[in-house]
Every structure is written in structure tokens, then in C-alpha cells.
Design a protein around this motif. Structure first.
Motif, PDB file in Angstrom:
ATOM      1  N   TRP A 108      63.713  77.840  24.561  1.00 21.54           N
ATOM      2  CA  TRP A 108      64.182  79.178  24.202  1.00 21.54           C
ATOM      3  C   TRP A 108      63.457  80.248  25.003  1.00 21.54           C
ATOM      4  CZ3 TRP A 108      68.617  78.857  22.153  1.00 21.54           C
ATOM      5  CH2 TRP A 108      68.940  77.766  21.338  1.00 21.54           C
ATOM      6  N   ARG A 109      62.205  79.997  25.335  1.00 18.96           N
ATOM      7  CA  ARG A 109      61.497  80.917  26.221  1.00 18.96           C
ATOM      8  C   ARG A 109      62.228  81.034  27.556  1.00 18.96           C
ATOM      9  NH1 ARG A 109      56.514  78.788  29.741  1.00 18.96           N
ATOM     10  NH2 ARG A 109      56.371  80.553  31.180  1.00 18.96           N
ATOM     11  N   PHE A 110      62.694  79.905  28.074  1.00 15.64           N
ATOM     12  CA  PHE A 110      63.329  79.924  29.396  1.00 15.64           C
ATOM     13  C   PHE A 110      64.716  80.562  29.381  1.00 15.64           C
ATOM     14  CE2 PHE A 110      59.932  77.609  31.259  1.00 15.64           C
ATOM     15  CZ  PHE A 110      60.066  77.837  32.621  1.00 15.64           C
ATOM     16  N   MET A 111      65.226  80.894  28.226  1.00 13.34           N
ATOM     17  CA  MET A 111      66.457  81.671  28.216  1.00 13.34           C
ATOM     18  C   MET A 111      66.246  83.067  28.815  1.00 13.34           C
ATOM     19  SD  MET A 111      69.039  79.913  27.038  1.00 13.34           S
ATOM     20  CE  MET A 111      68.280  78.668  28.099  1.00 13.34           C
ATOM     21  N   PHE A 112      64.968  83.488  28.885  1.00 16.17           N
ATOM     22  CA  PHE A 112      64.659  84.804  29.458  1.00 16.17           C
ATOM     23  C   PHE A 112      64.205  84.710  30.913  1.00 16.17           C
ATOM     24  CE2 PHE A 112      64.501  85.349  24.920  1.00 16.17           C
ATOM     25  CZ  PHE A 112      65.139  86.565  24.733  1.00 16.17           C
ATOM     26  N   ALA A 113      64.113  83.487  31.462  1.00 17.82           N
ATOM     27  CA  ALA A 113      63.880  83.347  32.894  1.00 17.82           C
ATOM     28  C   ALA A 113      65.099  83.884  33.638  1.00 17.82           C
ATOM     29  CB  ALA A 113      63.616  81.887  33.245  1.00 17.82           C
ATOM     30  N   GLN A 114      64.907  84.307  34.867  1.00 17.04           N
ATOM     31  CA  GLN A 114      65.958  85.062  35.539  1.00 17.04           C
ATOM     32  C   GLN A 114      67.276  84.301  35.662  1.00 17.04           C
ATOM     33  OE1 GLN A 114      65.200  88.401  36.365  1.00 17.04           O
ATOM     34  NE2 GLN A 114      67.427  88.412  36.251  1.00 17.04           N
TER      35      GLN A 114
ATOM     36  N   ASN B 140      70.637  85.429  33.678  1.00 15.81           N
ATOM     37  CA  ASN B 140      71.865  85.776  34.399  1.00 15.81           C
ATOM     38  C   ASN B 140      73.037  84.920  33.937  1.00 15.81           C
ATOM     39  OD1 ASN B 140      70.502  87.696  35.908  1.00 15.81           O
ATOM     40  ND2 ASN B 140      70.160  86.336  37.651  1.00 15.81           N
ATOM     41  N   ALA B 141      72.780  83.624  33.752  1.00 15.25           N
ATOM     42  CA  ALA B 141      73.857  82.694  33.400  1.00 15.25           C
ATOM     43  C   ALA B 141      74.481  83.012  32.047  1.00 15.25           C
ATOM     44  CB  ALA B 141      73.339  81.261  33.411  1.00 15.25           C
ATOM     45  N   THR B 142      73.692  83.552  31.126  1.00 15.19           N
ATOM     46  CA  THR B 142      74.206  83.876  29.789  1.00 15.19           C
ATOM     47  C   THR B 142      74.712  85.310  29.683  1.00 15.19           C
ATOM     48  OG1 THR B 142      71.896  84.267  29.116  1.00 15.19           O
ATOM     49  CG2 THR B 142      72.870  82.135  28.537  1.00 15.19           C
ATOM     50  N   GLY B 143      74.888  85.966  30.829  1.00 13.20           N
ATOM     51  CA  GLY B 143      75.526  87.280  30.831  1.00 13.20           C
ATOM     52  C   GLY B 143      74.598  88.467  30.755  1.00 13.20           C
ATOM     53  N   ARG B 144      73.307  88.235  30.955  1.00 12.82           N
ATOM     54  CA  ARG B 144      72.323  89.321  30.960  1.00 12.82           C
ATOM     55  C   ARG B 144      72.342  90.144  29.672  1.00 12.82           C
ATOM     56  NH1 ARG B 144      70.099  90.215  35.779  1.00 12.82           N
ATOM     57  NH2 ARG B 144      69.550  92.353  35.196  1.00 12.82           N
ATOM     58  N   ILE B 145      72.546  89.466  28.548  1.00 13.83           N
ATOM     59  CA  ILE B 145      72.671  90.169  27.269  1.00 13.83           C
ATOM     60  C   ILE B 145      71.502  89.905  26.311  1.00 13.83           C
ATOM     61  CG2 ILE B 145      75.195  90.208  27.367  1.00 13.83           C
ATOM     62  CD1 ILE B 145      75.208  87.815  25.441  1.00 13.83           C
ATOM     63  N   LEU B 146      70.583  89.028  26.703  1.00 13.85           N
ATOM     64  CA  LEU B 146      69.613  88.544  25.728  1.00 13.85           C
ATOM     65  C   LEU B 146      68.544  89.562  25.332  1.00 13.85           C
ATOM     66  CD1 LEU B 146      69.103  84.788  26.600  1.00 13.85           C
ATOM     67  CD2 LEU B 146      70.200  85.803  24.601  1.00 13.85           C
ATOM     68  N   LEU B 147      68.423  90.657  26.048  1.00 18.25           N
ATOM     69  CA  LEU B 147      67.490  91.686  25.588  1.00 18.25           C
ATOM     70  C   LEU B 147      67.963  92.333  24.288  1.00 18.25           C
ATOM     71  CD1 LEU B 147      66.364  93.397  28.917  1.00 18.25           C
ATOM     72  CD2 LEU B 147      65.105  91.763  27.495  1.00 18.25           C
ATOM     73  N   ARG B 148      69.230  92.083  23.919  1.00 20.60           N
ATOM     74  CA  ARG B 148      69.722  92.556  22.626  1.00 20.60           C
ATOM     75  C   ARG B 148      68.992  91.887  21.463  1.00 20.60           C
ATOM     76  NH1 ARG B 148      76.208  91.877  23.916  1.00 20.60           N
ATOM     77  NH2 ARG B 148      76.247  93.209  25.785  1.00 20.60           N
TER      78      ARG B 148
END
Length: 226
Positions: free
Chosen positions: A117-123, A127-135
Motif C-alpha cells: 500500500w505504501r508503493f501505491m504512492f510511488a510515482q 500514475n497508473a491509478t490516475g493520480r488520484i490517491l492524494l485524495r
């Protein structure tokens, strides 16, 4: 228990740091060892609560755009993680799927570890998940020229928690100055405060969530006063 018996179980090599930190006082060394275990249990519980909250928030953020079965689909042929840059993420998902006796998306979410789950914030994954995870962190500070509170910042903050989580899982002490036989709770307190901060950025009432579970400051104070 006599110190000699205690050390024969835990080994003198393991106990030496505790003994040095307590000025050779064997009673205090045993107490410090037990207090370190208590602190580890307390902090591991808090990190576990954060891990569950984080993975559920990521899942809730990504599902509307990639679908309710987004993890399995992302790792399938042609999925958003089916690229050389996300190969390890794809493989981690497929390995987790293969471990499940009965598949469900929610079981898959629970099967994947903190590092995933940490690596979901790797670049690349971000990008692959639509650059939305900062929500996931709606109350994080606004970026400034000095500090960019972007996905890489979050990735690095999560790395600190992943490191202490792995340290505790391998039974390494967290009651010393790093690398020194000096009793100090700063390391544990800093990571604890980081968890509280991230909860707040997620707009989660951490005090209510951890009610009855969180005694970290109390145990840290007991260690400091030992």
C-alpha cells in the motif's frame, strides 16, 4: 526471576544493551526489556489500525474509477499494472490472489501488506491509478516552494512507518537511541506522532478510533523515568 535465568533465556548478547543502558542494574535491565515489549505491542497495535485505515481509504478512492475489482483487473493482462514499471506490484497482487482459498476483493485487500500500500504512492503506481490517491489525505498541508506535499512526500512518510513496523516484527528494540545502548523513547514517539498526523490528514478522529488501545505516551514516560 533472577537476571542470570532471564539472560539465559534471552541471551546475554541480547540483554547487554539493556544492561548498559541501565548502568549495570540487572533489575532495571529486566524491567526495561519488558517495557520495550509493552511499547512494541502498543505501537504495533496503532500501526495496525493505521494500516487498515490506509488500505481501506485507498480502495475507496480507486474503486469508483477502476471498478470494484480493481486490484485483480489491474494485475491482469492489459491491466494498469501490467507494465514493466509496475511489474512487482502486478506480481504481488497475483501472488496474493494465488494464496486465497476463496477469492473476494475484500480478502485480497486484506492479504496485501503495508509495503504494497505504501508503493501505491510511488510515482509509477500513482500514475497508473490516475493520480488520484492524494485524495486519501484531504487535510494534508498545501504545498509550498520549500515542501511539496505530493505523492513522493507521502511515500517517504509511509516508508518510515514501514521501517519501524518491520523492526518491531523482527523483535528489534525501539527504546534506545538508534545504534547506541542509551535508553531513549524519541524514536518511538516520533513515529507515533507521525501516525497521528497522518490520521488527521485523512480526517480520521484518531483519539476516538484508538480509544482504550493507545497507551504509548504512558509507556514511554515509564521508560524515561526508569
Amino acid at each position: 526471576m533472577r537476571y542470570s535465568d532471564f539472560a539465559s533465556v534471552m541471551t546475554n548478547a541480547r540483554m547487554n544493551r539493556y544492561l548498559l543502558a541501565c548502568g549495570g542494574n540487572t533489575r532495571k535491565a529486566m524491567t526495561l526489556y519488558r517495557k520495550n515489549l509493552q511499547l512494541t505491542q502498543e505501537l504495533f497495535t496503532v500501526i495496525s489500525c493505521f494500516e487498515v485505515a490506509l488500505r481501506n481509504a485507498i480502495d475507496a478512492t480507486v474503486s469508483p474509477s477502476l471498478g470494484n475489482d480493481w486490484l485483480r483487473n489491474a494485475a491482469a493482462n492489459g491491466g494498469v499494472f501490467d507494465t514493466p514499471k509496475c511489474r512487482l506490484t502486478r506480481d504481488n497482487i497475483n501472488d496474493a490472489i494465488n494464496k486465497l482459498h476463496i477469492y473476494s476483493h475484500y480478502k485480497l485487500v486484506a492479504e496485501l501488506g503495508f509495503g504494497f500500500w505504501r508503493f501505491m504512492f510511488a510515482q509509477n503506481q500513482f500514475n497508473a491509478t490516475g493520480r488520484i490517491l492524494l485524495r486519501v489525505f484531504p487535510s494534508k498541508p498545501t504545498s509550498t516552494p520549500a515542501i511539496q506535499y505530493n505523492n513522493i512526500y507521502i511515500f517517504n512518510q509511509l516508508a518510515q512507518l514501514n521501517d519501524i513496523r518491520n523492526r518491531m516484527a523482527h523483535h528489534e528494540p525501539i527504546c534506545f537511541l538508534p545504534g547506541q545502548p542509551i535508553k531513549d523513547t524519541t524514536y518511538a514517539r516520533q513515529h507515533y506522532n507521525l501516525i497521528l498526523q497522518l490520521f488527521q490528514w485523512m480526517q480520521i478522529d484518531e483519539a476516538a478510533l484508538l480509544y482504550g488501545l493507545d497507551h504509548i505516551n504512558t509507556v514511554c514516560n515509564e521508560i524515561d523515568n526508569l
